[in-house]
Design an enzyme around this catalytic site. Structure first.
Site, PDB file in Angstrom:
ATOM      1  N   THR A 190      -0.654  -4.620  -7.369  1.00  0.00           N
ATOM      2  CA  THR A 190      -1.939  -4.450  -6.670  1.00  0.00           C
ATOM      3  C   THR A 190      -2.547  -3.078  -6.941  1.00  0.00           C
ATOM      4  O   THR A 190      -3.397  -2.602  -6.194  1.00  0.00           O
ATOM      5  CB  THR A 190      -1.761  -4.627  -5.145  1.00  0.00           C
ATOM      6  OG1 THR A 190      -0.873  -3.598  -4.660  1.00  0.00           O
ATOM      7  CG2 THR A 190      -1.195  -5.995  -4.806  1.00  0.00           C
TER       8      THR A 190
ATOM      9  N   ASP B 189      -3.788  -2.404  -0.094  1.00  0.00           N
ATOM     10  CA  ASP B 189      -2.369  -2.600  -0.453  1.00  0.00           C
ATOM     11  C   ASP B 189      -1.532  -2.786   0.812  1.00  0.00           C
ATOM     12  O   ASP B 189      -0.614  -3.607   0.850  1.00  0.00           O
ATOM     13  CB  ASP B 189      -1.834  -1.384  -1.226  1.00  0.00           C
ATOM     14  CG  ASP B 189      -2.594  -1.085  -2.483  1.00  0.00           C
ATOM     15  OD1 ASP B 189      -3.715  -0.550  -2.383  1.00  0.00           O
ATOM     16  OD2 ASP B 189      -2.082  -1.392  -3.577  1.00  0.00           O
TER      17      ASP B 189
ATOM     18  N   ASP C 154      -0.192   0.647  -4.901  1.00  0.00           N
ATOM     19  CA  ASP C 154      -0.653   2.045  -4.834  1.00  0.00           C
ATOM     20  C   ASP C 154      -1.326   2.291  -3.472  1.00  0.00           C
ATOM     21  O   ASP C 154      -2.502   2.627  -3.379  1.00  0.00           O
ATOM     22  CB  ASP C 154      -1.629   2.373  -5.983  1.00  0.00           C
ATOM     23  CG  ASP C 154      -2.917   1.554  -5.941  1.00  0.00           C
ATOM     24  OD1 ASP C 154      -3.949   2.064  -6.451  1.00  0.00           O
ATOM     25  OD2 ASP C 154      -2.909   0.439  -5.390  1.00  0.00           O
TER      26      ASP C 154
HETATM   27  O1  RIB Z   1     -10.657  -2.236  -7.324  1.00  0.00           O
HETATM   28  C1  RIB Z   1      -9.875  -2.497  -6.187  1.00  0.00           C
HETATM   29  C2  RIB Z   1      -8.463  -2.067  -6.411  1.00  0.00           C
HETATM   30  O2  RIB Z   1      -8.419  -0.662  -6.601  1.00  0.00           O
HETATM   31  C3  RIB Z   1      -7.545  -2.339  -5.197  1.00  0.00           C
HETATM   32  O3  RIB Z   1      -6.238  -2.564  -5.652  1.00  0.00           O
HETATM   33  C4  RIB Z   1      -7.588  -1.058  -4.433  1.00  0.00           C
HETATM   34  O4  RIB Z   1      -6.388  -0.839  -3.662  1.00  0.00           O
HETATM   35  C5  RIB Z   1      -7.653  -0.062  -5.555  1.00  0.00           C
HETATM   36  O5  RIB Z   1      -6.332   0.143  -6.020  1.00  0.00           O
HETATM   37 CA    CA Z   2      -4.379  -1.263  -4.755  1.00  0.00          CA
END
Ligand code: RIB
Ligand code: CA
Length: 309
Positions: A124, A16, A11
């Site tokens: 992720t 990411d 995302d």
């Molecule tokens: O809490 C951290 C996560 O939330 C990571 O993946 C960041 O990119 C957000 O998506």
């Molecule tokens: Ca993320």
């Protein structure tokens, strides 16, 4: 060397982006596809960001858009961390990169079912795409080697006192994944809050030179601003941890726990509850990363950025 076939579900999202840079630079991984979900920003924005990042690093893997909202809840985004675009701080040009004309779960299914060896998934972001995949096509689980995910918090959350963002946005999807029987490596906040890129590391990144290093430094500079306001000494490289465990598991300290996902608590929805009782008879369902050799991890990221020239 036998590369590990992987699908990255993301995302983007600043961290990411670094996870994508790290994965595509690694000799140990063969990125078969990238799928996108809503999370840090809306799906339209995270898809646009994924295209820009991949085109910028010269990669055009099969790409598909997935869920624009969680399985049973409304989407929550994190503009305060990643900005209105989801990738504020280091603009990238538009690309002519087209995503597949079918959804993420179908791309995942095609790649997994069609691969001669089991595929590893690296989510992720919120686990919505995996939750839908495992529900819609349960047969694919037999050709999935492992899920190496960033998500959860054993001691505490970040999105709420109990929930880390990725799990808190879609607890029901996370419950499906953690109950799936697929081997899981979990990179919770307990390790990602130690995986900090400090101002000195950013200086080293800049000095190493190269277009991707320069861009990544600008990107992390923006992302770091949020964490400075929270009192962090560095920018937590949450998502790259889920990639780094596959590349260099030796830099992590882990423990195997039975992890349950709370989906109903008024205050605790999205909590990842690890059964750490030494007399527990619960069967572990996750290898949980709890500590990291931070300098070695940062070297991985800096070397990966530099490798793009
Ligand atoms: O809490 C951290 C996560 O939330 C990571 O993946 C960041 O990119 C957000 O998506
Ligand atoms: Ca993320």
């Amino acid at each position: 060397m036998n590369k590990i076939p992987v699908i990255i579900d993301c995302d983007p999202g600043h961290d990411d982006a670094i996870a994508l840079i790290l994965a595509f630079a690694s000799e140990k991984l063969d990125v078969k596809a990238v799928t996108v979900t809503g999370g840090n920003q809306t799906l339209a924005k995270t898809l646009c960001n994924a295209k820009k990042i991949l085109a910028f690093i010269g990669k055009r893997p099969p790409l598909a858009a997935g869920a624009d909202k969680p399985m049973f809840r409304e989407l929550e985004t994190a503009a305060e961390v990643h900005g209105e675009s989801g990738l504020d701080g280091a603009a990238l040009p538009e690309t002519g990169y087209s995503e597949e004309p079918f959804p993420a779960v179908d791309l995942m299914r095609r790649v997994i079912a069609g691969n001669p060896q089991p595929v590893t998934l690296i989510p992720t972001g919120p686990l919505t795409n995996l939750g839908i995949l495992f529900t819609t096509y349960p047969e694919v689980k037999k050709n999935i080697a492992r899920v190496s995910l960033m998500g959860g918090g054993i001691e505490a959350g970040n999105w709420s006192a109990a929930a880390e963002f990725n799990i808190g946005v879609d607890p029901e999807a996370a419950e499906i994944v953690f109950a799936s029987g697929v081997p899981i490596t979990m990179c919770p906040l307990d390790v990602t809050h130690k995986a900090l890129m400090t101002p000195s590391d950013l200086e080293t990144l800049r000095k190493r030179g190269g277009r991707v290093s320069a861009w990544a430094a600008k990107l992390i500079d923006f992302y770091f601003q949020y964490y400075i306001r929270q009192g962090f000494a560095g920018a937590p490289m949450h998502d790259p941890c889920a990639v780094a465990w596959l590349i260099a598991p030796e830099i992590f300290k882990t423990a195997d726990y039975s992890v349950a996902i709370e989906t109903r608590g008024r205050h605790t929805a999205g909590m990842t509850l690890a059964d750490r009782r030494i007399w527990s008879r619960a069967k572990p369902n996750a290898t949980v990363c709890l500590d990291i050799d931070r300098p070695a991890f940062i070297r991985l990221i800096i070397d990966a950025c530099k490798s793009y020239g």
